[in-house]
Design a protein around this motif. Structure first.
Motif, short mmCIF file in Angstrom:
data_model
loop_
_atom_site.label_atom_id
_atom_site.label_comp_id
_atom_site.label_asym_id
_atom_site.label_seq_id
_atom_site.Cartn_x
_atom_site.Cartn_y
_atom_site.Cartn_z
N SER A 162 0.82 -1.11 -0.18
CA SER A 162 -0.01 0.03 0.08
C SER A 162 0.84 1.33 0.02
O SER A 162 1.92 1.17 0.68
N LYS A 186 -0.49 4.35 0.68
CA LYS A 186 -1.29 5.21 1.36
C LYS A 186 -0.42 5.75 2.72
O LYS A 186 0.16 4.92 3.38
N LYS A 225 -4.38 8.62 5.55
CA LYS A 225 -5.28 8.07 4.39
C LYS A 225 -5.73 6.68 5.16
O LYS A 225 -6.73 6.33 4.51
N GLU A 226 -4.74 5.94 5.63
CA GLU A 226 -5.00 4.54 5.93
C GLU A 226 -6.40 4.62 7.26
O GLU A 226 -7.08 3.98 7.23
N VAL A 234 -9.53 5.32 5.05
CA VAL A 234 -9.84 4.20 4.64
C VAL A 234 -10.38 3.39 5.43
O VAL A 234 -11.67 2.79 5.23
N LYS A 267 -13.87 4.62 6.41
CA LYS A 267 -14.91 4.17 5.33
C LYS A 267 -15.25 2.90 5.56
O LYS A 267 -16.56 2.63 5.44
N TYR A 268 -14.34 2.06 5.90
CA TYR A 268 -14.87 0.54 6.07
C TYR A 268 -15.60 0.47 7.28
O TYR A 268 -16.71 -0.24 7.27
N GLN A 326 -7.70 -6.31 6.27
CA GLN A 326 -8.37 -4.94 7.14
C GLN A 326 -8.18 -5.20 8.51
O GLN A 326 -8.50 -4.04 9.16
N ASP A 380 -12.59 -3.41 -1.92
CA ASP A 380 -12.19 -2.21 -2.50
C ASP A 380 -13.38 -1.03 -2.18
O ASP A 380 -14.24 -0.91 -2.83
N ASN A 421 -12.48 2.15 -1.87
CA ASN A 421 -12.36 3.27 -2.17
C ASN A 421 -13.18 3.67 -3.33
O ASN A 421 -13.73 4.66 -3.47
#
Lengths: 957, 141
Positions: free
Chosen positions: A216, A218, A222-223, A226, A229-230, A377, A467, A469
């Motif tokens: 990755s 990122k 940013k991680e 992410v 969002k997850y 994840q 994914d 994103n």
């Protein structure tokens, strides 16, 4: 002895090494941590005062927040074990540094902040290690293994804690060492853990890699985005976050209650208090050990992960209510001496739930919940939960504490809103409320966990990484805006996507855009989608006009025939004059569609002329493609008087012509097919699947069959459409064909797929006796599966000289898999699951990846059927690596030894009654004696052993 | 070559090894045995490929033209295969293949393979699995 111990602890032979190493890592680390925890807390309270505790908690968690961001970044780049090693090394260096500072500043009390620094630093590393160690352990075991081994491994924590506590008591009271001199013990224990990690990395291989193969790029922030969002998108993670908030607030407030209110009032002296803590550590850790060893695994395995996760908030609610009740009803500052024992008992109970039960119940259950999210994840999500949610909750808890009790930490001075007496019952009351909220948040986690583990079993053939994103990028854009953007795009895939949206949602307001696009575009795919979309929209002048206009200007015959096909759906509009012009079109496709369009139109009169035109074309063409096309047109006329025209073509040598003739014949005789049933049944034996499908569809119009076997055999076909058509026909006649279906379920010749499909039709109608019989069949299949695994082990060392050696292995493997699939079929129906469950679990179990196998076993164990699933679970858990191992499993499962051995090996192979295996055995004989003996071989075996030219006859008529 | 021997050979070819024996049996029905003498050129660099060759016996030299000379790249032997991409596309051969001594092959033609894959999609999925695993292997290298 070792075997008995492993059996008692539910550890399999193949797991003990990993369990032992990780257990030792935790034990050694926990030994040092128990020193640091007792010393750190005692030194902080006595040197800086208990009012600094809330601030210190906030500082620790802010540090953890920052650390987690960096941690999340590296979990995707570096292996879990390397990160853990780094934590241990960093902790060691930190302790050496602190010990030096403490020794240097021992004489004066100028640098009191060192105690704060030690407290913050220790807990910072302690939390990060605690967050991470679960992922490292989980990556070395499958989802099912980790459920059993995690509690045993985690006993390292209480044992280490108890040993550490005892050692600390002895050092403080027997050797009279000052707590300040014992900081370095933590450093030594971390070094010990570090060397154990080196051993692990050389001797064990991870099953599930938590870091990604594709690195990755990122950044840490940013991680976190992410992960956020997850979390938002995952029901499990969302409720885990809410549960964590409730837990942390409750935990911190409760900790304040016993650390800052109860214990200082009972033990005002620092050495006395440290001794108490050490004694507590010793006994509490032993209790933790027993709970962890004999209770946790049993609770998790029998209740499931979701239900176990409810326990800790429930205990927390009980203890907080007890504290609230005590302080609100009985306690007054003047009664301290009388009530000391009750108060101490409550404080110990609270601390035990807060600290030890957290380790024995909450942490294992919470770690297991991560099995329901993809391993790639784990890192970012754990970092998010522990690095963002946890500190945020601590800040909330700190603010609540400051608001209630006040603080005097130099830069923040605030007198609390409540008196000490009020604080002592308000805090447990708040804890009680948040514990109830914690229980409420744990319920959806339960359901989400089961769903998550199931979805982790990849349905896709090639795996898929989440994914997140790309998800929901359109944000708040309206559908209209999205469609407009896509339809105006230069990328034709975007245009097609927009057209599909319009078609599916029948968005009539886009008719002009679609029509204009059809007239303008030259791209076939776009034209095709435009036509389909216009035809799907509600009938209006606009869509008809666009289609007719396109018919006038487009020259491509494929597009023209498509337009004609679609126009034939509109019977109420007369466009026959335009269509008639196309009867002279040179393309046979356009001619046929124009004919059909006119013939099907109610206002078109000269239908017979059209029929004659088609027959004339059919009679005069020699091209198989054109013949097939005209036959199709003939069939679409649906005039039974032309059935004789199609008959000669049924004998054609060209498969496409035969198929077209057969379909035409069926169409022409629609509604009058009963006398032609034999023809349809013969078509079922054709090698052409389209022919079979057409025959099955036609059979639906006929009376029920006398013998349903040909249809039932098709349930085992590899083509899904064929299976569905057969099922449809059987379903329509279920009352009549049910006895045939049931007979086939119990037949030895039924394939796995046939049995599965038959059960989907009749399982709900089976009697109890029939269901019992089905279970017995599954039981036998499981036994055969284990036997075949034994046979495979024997075969590994047999017939190695033969060319057939590998092929025999493969055939045996396939036969074994079929038996396992039979077992899974029955489990699927008994536990009221569906085809998706069967497919995912079977793919998972047959996958070479141990991680996938583990996930499949976890799904299986949650399915509801216990008897067969338990045995399948045992087989995969034991992982017999040799014949003795398989024999042991056989004895465990069936109470008798395996009946295959080196002496009856060939007899067992023959008994499998498998043509390819028999051919292999004949071939081996040829390899030995130089010639084939085929006297007793059946036709299939002979075909495999004799050089012949294979001709596939496709004619059936 | 009897059908069972064809199955045995095909089972050893990585491209087919992940397929079920039933599928390999189907493929064996379209695989023909071909024998060539020493020096026979199976295909030349630049030819359009439409066949997969599986070496049953003998050796095959793979040559590539460099600066006007044929450079020897590799020698293939029993159970090796060449031209597997020809089963999926009609691109030109990237090298020349020549028999080094008498050779026997199992040969599968693209048209036959396409027909079989069309009728038995499981076979096509089997190929896709093999190709994907190869692709993953290349990415990880």
């Amino acid at each position: 002895m070792l075997a008995r111990l492993l059996n008692l602890l539910s550890i399999k032979q193949n797991e003990w090494e990993g369990v032992l190493y990780f257990f030792l890592v935790l034990l050694v680390f926990s030994f040092g941590a128990s020193f640091a925890r007792s010393i750190g807390m005692a030194l902080l309270i006595s040197n800086l005062g208990n009012d600094k505790l809330p601030i210190m908690m906030i500082v620790v968690d802010l540090m953890v927040m920052l650390g987690s961001m960096v941690y999340a970044h590296y979990t995707k780049k570096v292996s879990g074990i390397a990160i853990l090693a780094f934590f241990f090394l960093a902790t060691t260096l930190f302790t050496v540094f602190i010990q030096l500072l403490m020794v240097i500043t021992e004489q004066g009390h100028i640098f009191n902040w060192i105690y704060g620094l030690f407290f913050v630093g220790f807990f910072f590393f302690y939390i990060l290690i605690s967050i991470h160690v679960g992922s490292v352990i989980a990556s070395y075991f499958t989802a099912v293994q980790v459920k059993r081994v995690t509690s045993v491994i985690h006993t390292g924590l209480p044992i280490g804690g108890a040993l550490g506590g005892s050692a600390l008591v002895v050092l403080l009271n027997v050797f009279h060492l000052a707590p300040e001199h014992l900081v370095l013990v933590l450093g030594f224990s971390c070094l010990g853990s570090l060397s154990l990690l080196r051993l692990i990395s050389t001797r064990l291989i991870p099953v599930r890699a938590a870091h990604s193969d594709l690195k990755s790029n990122k950044g840490p922030l940013k991680e976190m985005v992410v992960a956020f969002k997850y979390v938002i998108g995952s029901k499990l993670m969302l409720f885990m976050s809410l549960g964590l908030i409730a837990f942390v607030i409750g935990n911190k407030l409760l900790e304040y209650q016993y650390q800052a209110i109860i214990y200082p009032s009972i033990f005002p002296d620092i050495t006395q208090r440290t001794t108490f803590f050490a004694t507590y550590e010793m006994f509490a850790n032993i209790a933790w050990l027993f709970i962890q060893l004999f209770l946790t695994a049993r609770i998790v395995v029998s209740w499931g992960v979701g239900a176990s996760n409810l326990l800790h908030p429930a205990l927390s609610a009980i203890v907080s209510f007890a504290l609230f009740f005590y302080f609100y009803s009985w306690y007054s500052p003047n009664q301290v001496n009388e009530d000391t024992m009750i108060m101490l008992g409550l404080a110990i109970f609270a601390q035990f739930v807060n600290q030890e039960m957290r380790g024995a119940l909450r942490t294992p259950a919470n770690n297991l919940l991560f099995n329901a999210i993809p391993p790639n994840q784990w890192g970012t999500n754990k970092a998010f939960l522990n690095g963002i949610v946890f500190p945020m909750s601590t800040v909330i808890a700190g603010i609540i504490l400051i608001f209630i009790s006040g603080t005097n930490s130099g830069f923040i001075q605030y007198t609390g809103s409540f008196s000490d007496g009020q604080t002592s019952y308000i805090l447990p009351f708040i804890v009680f409320i948040v514990s109830i909220l914690g229980i409420v948040a744990a319920l959806p986690q339960w359901a989400a966990y089961n769903e998550g583990v199931f979805s982790l079993l990849n349905r896709d053939l090639f795996g898929r990484h989440a994914d997140i994103n790309s998800a929901n990028k359109t944000g708040s854009n309206s559908l209209r805006k999205v469609i407009e953007e896509k339809i105006a795009s230069t990328d034709h895939y975007n245009i097609i996507a927009a057209l599909e949206m319009i078609r599916v949602l029948r968005l009539n307001q886009f008719v002009n855009q679609v029509g204009n696009l059809l007239l303008k575009t030259k791209k076939f795919e776009v034209q095709e989608h435009c036509i389909n979309t216009l035809a799907a929209l509600p009938l209006s002048n606009s869509n008809i006009t666009y289609l007719i206009e396109a018919m006038r200007i487009i020259v491509d015959s494929t597009v023209l025939s498509l337009i004609l096909k679609k126009l034939s759906q509109f019977k109420s509009v007369n466009f026959n004059r335009e269509v008639e012009k196309l009867l002279a079109h040179p393309s046979p496709e356009v001619f046929v569609e124009a004919c059909l369009c006119l013939h099907g139109h109610p206002q078109y009169r000269p239908k017979q002329a059209i029929e004659k035109k088609i027959i004339a074309k059919l009679e005069h063409t020699h091209s198989p493609e054109k013949t097939a096309l005209y036959l199709y047109a003939l069939g679409e006329l649906r005039q039974s008087r032309y059935s004789d025209v199609a008959i000669p073509h049924l004998k054609s040598t060209k498969p496409n012509v035969r198929l077209a003739a057969f379909k035409a014949y069926i169409r022409l005789l629609e509604g009058r097919l009963e006398p032609h049933k034999e023809l349809l049944l013969r078509a079922l034996k054709s090698s052409d699947k389209e022919m079979k499908i057409a025959a099955l569809r036609a059979l639906k119009e006929c009376h029920p069959l006398d013998d349903w076997t040909p249809i039932i055999r098709l349930l085992g076909a590899r083509d899904r459409t064929l299976v569905n058509e057969s099922k449809e026909l059987l379903r329509l006649n279920l009352n009549i064909c049910k006895p045939f279906l049931i007979e086939n379920i119990f037949s030895n010749t039924a394939s796995v797929q046939e049995r599965f499909e038959i059960l989907s039709l009749v399982y709900s109608r089976l009697s109890d006796a029939q269901r019992d019989r089905l279970q017995r069949i599954a039981h036998n299949s499981l036994r055969n599966f284990v036997r075949l695994n034994g046979l495979i082990k024997i075969h590994q060392n047999k017939l190695r000289f033969s060319k057939t050696h590998e092929l025999i292995s493969k055939v045996l493997q396939e036969v074994a898999e079929n038996h396992l699939l039979n077992v899974l079929t029955v489990i699927t129906y008994v536990s009221d699951q569906n085809l998706e469950f069967f497919q995912r679990v079977s793919r998972g179990l047959l996958s070479p990846s141990r991680a996938n196998q583990g996930n499949a076993l976890e799904v299986l164990s949650n399915a509801g059927e216990k008897r067969l699933s338990g045995r399948v679970l045992k087989f995969f858990d034991e992982r017999g690596i040799d014949l003795q191992g398989i024999n042991r499993i056989h004895i465990t499962l069936f109470n008798k030894p395996l009946d295959v051995n080196e002496n009856n090996y060939e007899k067992c192979l023959l008994a499998l009654n498998h043509d390819m295996l028999r051919a292999c055995l004949h071939y081996i004989q040829k390899e030995k004696i130089g010639r084939l003996k085929l006297a007793r071989a059946n036709r299939h075996v002979r075909e495999l052993l004799i050089e012949t030219t294979v001709h596939h006859s496709r004619s059936f008529y | 070559m009897i059908p069972l021997e064809k199955i045995i050979v095909l089972n050893k070819v990585p491209l087919f090894s992940m397929l079920k024996t039933e599928d390999i049996h189907m493929i064996s029905t379209i695989a023909s045995e071909e024998a060539y003498e020493d020096g026979h050129v199976l295909f030349k660099e630049g030819d359009v490929g439409d066949k997969l060759f599986i070496v049953v016996s003998g050796k095959v030299m793979i040559l590539k033209e460099q600066s006007g000379e044929q450079k020897h790249l590799a020698t293939l032997k029993e159970n090796d295969f060449l031209g597997e991409l020809a089963l999926f596309d009609a691109e030109t051969r990237t090298a020349t293949a020549m028999c080094d001594g008498p050779c026997t092959f199992l040969v599968i033609e693209r048209n036959d393979m396409e027909q079989l894959a069309h009728e038995y999609p499981a076979i096509a999925f089997g190929f896709i699995k093999v190709l994907i695993s190869r692709m993953r292997g290349m990415i990880n290298k």
